[in-house]
Design an enzyme around this catalytic site. Structure first.
Site, PDB file in Angstrom:
ATOM      1  CG  ASP A 426      -1.937   1.013   1.321  1.00  0.00           C
ATOM      2  OD1 ASP A 426      -2.301   1.555   0.260  1.00  0.00           O
ATOM      3  OD2 ASP A 426      -2.420   1.311   2.440  1.00  0.00           O
ATOM      4  CD  GLU A 429      -0.030   5.627  -3.706  1.00  0.00           C
ATOM      5  OE1 GLU A 429       0.421   5.819  -2.562  1.00  0.00           O
ATOM      6  OE2 GLU A 429      -0.779   4.689  -3.994  1.00  0.00           O
ATOM      7  CG  ASP A 504      -8.307   4.753   0.388  1.00  0.00           C
ATOM      8  OD1 ASP A 504      -8.225   3.502   0.431  1.00  0.00           O
ATOM      9  OD2 ASP A 504      -7.493   5.507   0.939  1.00  0.00           O
TER      10      ASP A 504
END
Ligand code: MIG
Length: 821
Positions: A426, A429, A504
């Site tokens: 997760d 980025e 999300d």
């Protein structure tokens, strides 16, 4: 970095060695281009076609008959930036081509596509199709702007544009402009941009004919798809003064998808358990809670394969730690759950808690070994760059270095020893709590060859390199097992390493509907294994939305129920027994379909065709299919048509122009087109292609359970009549050495009746004790049903449902059956 310039057939060898392929069409005879001493020249430099004008240089290389690489750059040719996307396993390829050197232009053509380039600067480029006709061309010269580059292409009046990964806003990208900058987009809205992934690939589809453009750069970029000017598609990047563009051949859109995925790599065949139902939440706070969710999944007979632990299992949110108070016996739990057929997946974010140059008081190996090995990104002063994330001040692995990727992969050793089955990357980025939400663009990443690249350039590839490090680490730690990794950030090619999800999202109908466009575009962008949080991550799905989201999610490639902290619970039972029964039924439908689904995944791993397909991929040229963002195909044979709107209402489905069976009414819709689905207790209607043979299995509670009972084959009559089934052990790489079985089914109608056959290759043992062949839409009882040796077979005819069920005893995968009416 990962890419080697391919060696082409030398011009001299063109006609002899290269041009001799039988596949090469007759083309105008090539005159070998000659380099001249003038400023502009046409020639061959290390296997590429080269045009130079002193300032701007163009290089064209043939990677495959369907793939050309076009590079434009200023200044001296530098070799520093290899590709972060191209699959090194594809090797140095080449293909026969022809060259035509005309006074003003040079034309290069393969069997599938070509380019015509003006010899005079600015080297106008036209893309040619397999017939040599212009299929697209530059809308203007490549322009060089403040440290960046802009390339623009024409958009034909009716062209539709797909791809760009899971960008939101809808199916067709036309009329929109998108930013490629991987971003933690918590709570993103359906019109939000940028999101977590950047895949600079577009597929242009014009009246059924397609071609593709892939702008290979991880730098921040803008893709304007006819927003500023309706007739122009432009790619502009503010960083990097070279353009690295791959031209991909159609004319069939499937061909473009396959060429792009051949270039950037295919989604490997996942372990079978990963195709099951995943239960997750941010977070199951304690071992007790996690165990009780697992127990309830089993006691309520919810088929399921995995339970996920989010960041709260860790000590102070530090990756690779376990909070001993919350999870006193994680290895014990992992073992117990595995015996119950539930795998554990752990989150492991990329940021590493920093101890600012000190040794962690009680030892924290990821920081200590990472610091000792110089594995973290530097700041300008030469120290480690820090940013705040979940564990507090954190450092960031230098994933651009192969030795750092190896170090990272080894961090999984203990979890792997404990039997943890999969891992979740997760926040890659990478996300930070800084105002920019990421790292400073000026930070310098080190490369293996000693060169550096700014974070501003590397940014969109960071998550991909993180996923690669994880995948490769797991491959080393469990050499003969298929790794399972989930990544949030991605660049082109990341599908080789990880499954992904759309981040999300929110518990709204709009988000539910958008999963179709997002997953369809991810699919054509190379990503076959993708899903969206079932129920929506942010907010609270009411009973109806949770049920209907599960019904749709169960028919999407990656199927995980997940929810945000402090949102209401959404395990299958939370809304009581009535809605739980529907959720169970939806999950059961997926488990019964696993033989088909697994077969489609195997096809994806071989061909690059996605598991979830937009209708236009199978029916290019059908305007209604090109517009349809409400339905999709699961493989080629099942059409998934959800209701999407709230309420128990009827809705209209636009079927592509061929024969389809409504699998509930079993009615044939002979020519496709609009069809109404009445209000029902199921928000998803499945349609089967007329002519499909679809394998199904008896219900199991998890994928380690062998099905008991017959293999079921649903035969929906039509032409052509085909089906496939792929089998292997579901977990190892033995299939790469031949340990699989592939069954092809076919049926053929003739005057007297119908012949059905199954033929298999490969040694893998079948699991079924018998086969049940269910023929739909049979208007009367057959007078005889015999096998290949003429022996009568037991069969039942159901006049009301117009079905004949033929019972084939035995575990064989090879047989033939004749029905006579
Ligand atoms: O900043 O790990 O998208 O799925 O539950 C939040 C906690 C970090 C974001 C992910 C979400 C996950 C959450 N993570």
């Amino acid at each position: 970095m990962l890419f080697r310039e391919v060696l082409l057939c030398a011009f001299g060898a063109l006609l002899a060695a290269c041009g001799s392929s039988a596949k090469t069409p007759a083309l105008p005879v090539a005159a070998a281009a000659k380099a001249t001493a003038t400023e502009k020249r046409v020639g061959e430099i290390s296997g590429s076609l080269a045009l130079d004008d002193g300032e701007v240089h163009l290089r064209l290389s043939v990677l495959a008959a369907d793939t050309l690489r076009l590079r434009l750059f200023r200044g001296p040719e530098r070799n520093i930036v290899g590709s972060f996307a191209v699959d090194p396993a594809r090797g140095a390829a080449s293909a026969p081509y022809m060259l035509e050197d005309a006074p003003n232009s040079v034309t290069l053509r393969t069997a599938a596509l070509g380019v015509r380039i003006d010899k005079t600067p600015p080297f106008h480029v036209a893309l040619l199709d397999e017939r040599g006709q212009v299929s697209n061309e530059q809308a203007g010269p490549v322009s060089w702007q403040a440290g960046g580059v802009r390339s623009s292409w024409q958009l034909a009046p009716d062209a539709r544009v797909f791809g760009l990964g899971d960008k939101a806003r809808g199916l067709d990208r036309r009329g929109q402009s998108f930013e490629l900058w991987n971003t933690d987009a918590y709570g993103w809205k359906p019109d939000a941009d940028p999101l977590y992934k950047s895949i600079p690939f577009v597929l242009l589809l014009d009246h059924g004919r397609a071609n593709g453009l892939f702008f290979d750069s991880p730098a921040r970029a803008q893709v304007d798809v006819g927003k500023t000017d309706a007739q122009i598609l432009s790619y502009s990047s503010a960083v990097g003064d070279s353009l690295d563009l791959y031209l991909l051949a159609g004319p069939d859109p499937k061909h473009v998808v396959s060429a792009f995925s051949a270039l950037t790599g295919r989604t490997p065949l996942p372990p079978r358990w990963a195709l099951g139902y995943h239960q997750s939440r941010y977070s199951y706070l304690t071992e007790k809670e996690a165990r009780s969710v697992a127990a309830r999944l089993r006691s309520d007979a919810i088929p399921s394969d995995a339970l996920w632990l989010d960041i709260d299992y860790q000590l102070g949110n530090a990756p690779f730690t376990v909070d001993p108070q919350a999870y006193p016996n994680l290895p014990g739990m992992v073992g117990d759950l595995e015996r119950a057929g539930l795998r554990v997946v752990l989150i492991t974010d990329p940021h590493i808690k920093s101890y600012q140059g000190q040794k962690a008081p009680s030892g924290y190996a990821p920081y200590d070994t990472g610091a000792a090995g110089d594995h973290f990104l530097h700041d300008p002063s030469g120290g480690f760059l820090e940013a705040k994330v979940w564990p507090g001040a954190s450092v960031f692995p230098e994933f651009t270095l192969s030795r750092t990727r190896t170090w990272w992969g080894d961090l999984y050793r203990d979890f792997v020893k404990q039997g943890v089955a999969g891992f979740w990357n997760d926040m890659n980025e990478p996300a930070s709590f800084d105002e920019t939400k990421t790292l400073p663009v000026a930070a310098q990443h080190r490369l293996d060859d000693g060169a550096t690249l700014t974070h501003g350039f590397v940014h969109n590839a960071y998550g991909s390199l993180n996923a690669q490090a994880t995948f490769e680490g797991l491959s080393r730690l469990r050499p003969n097992e298929r790794p399972f990794v989930l990544t949030r950030a991605a660049y082109a090619g990341t599908q080789r390493f990880a499954a992904t999800w759309t981040g999300d999202n929110s518990a709204t109908r709009e988000h539910l509907a958008l999963t179709i466009a997002q997953l369809a575009n991810l699919g054509v962008s190379g990503y076959a294994f993708a899903g969206a949080d079932v129920g929506g991550f942010v907010g609270c799905p009411d009973q109806e939305l949770l049920v209907e989201w599960t019904e749709l999610g169960a028919l999407q490639p990656f199927f995980r129920n997940h929810s945000g902290k402090d949102t209401c619970r959404r395990e299958p039972w939370v809304h009581g027994p009535v809605s739980e029964a529907r959720i169970r039924k939806a999950i059961e439908r997926r488990y019964r379909l696993l033989p088909y689904l697994y077969t489609v995944f195997e096809e994806a791993s071989r061909t690059g065709l996605p598991v979830l397909r937009p209708l236009w991929l199978e029916y290019p040229g059908d305007a209604a299919s090109e517009r349809n963002a409400n339905s999709y195909l699961l493989g080629a044979d099942l059409l998934v048509a959800p209701k999407l709107v709230a309420g128990n209402v009827a809705y209209v489905v636009q079927l592509p122009p061929s024969g389809w069976y409504d699998t509930v009414s079993e009615a044939l819709i002979a020519k496709g087109g609009p069809v109404s689905v009445g209000a029902s207790n199921d928000s998803v209607r499945l349609f089967a292609r007329a002519g499909a043979i679809i394998p199904k299995q008896p219900l199991i509670q998890h994928t380690d359970q062998a099905p008991t009972g017959a293999l079921e084959l649903d035969l929906w009559p039509g032409e052509p009549c085909t089906g496939n089934l792929y089998l292997d052990d579901g977990r190892s790489l033995d299939y790469q050495r031949g340990a699989f079985r592939r069954v092809s089914y076919a049926c053929r109608a003739h005057d007297a009746g119908i012949d059905i056959s199954a033929q298999s290759t490969g040694p893998f043992t079948t699991w079924w004790p018998s086969t049940e062949l269910v023929l739909h839409d049979v208007r009367r009882a057959p007078s005889s049903v015999v096998d290949g040796r003429g022996a009568a077979l037991r069969h039942d005819y159901d006049a009301k449902r117009r079905r004949t069920v033929v019972h084939l005893p035995g575990s064989s995968a090879d047989w033939s059956v004749r029905l006579v009416f």
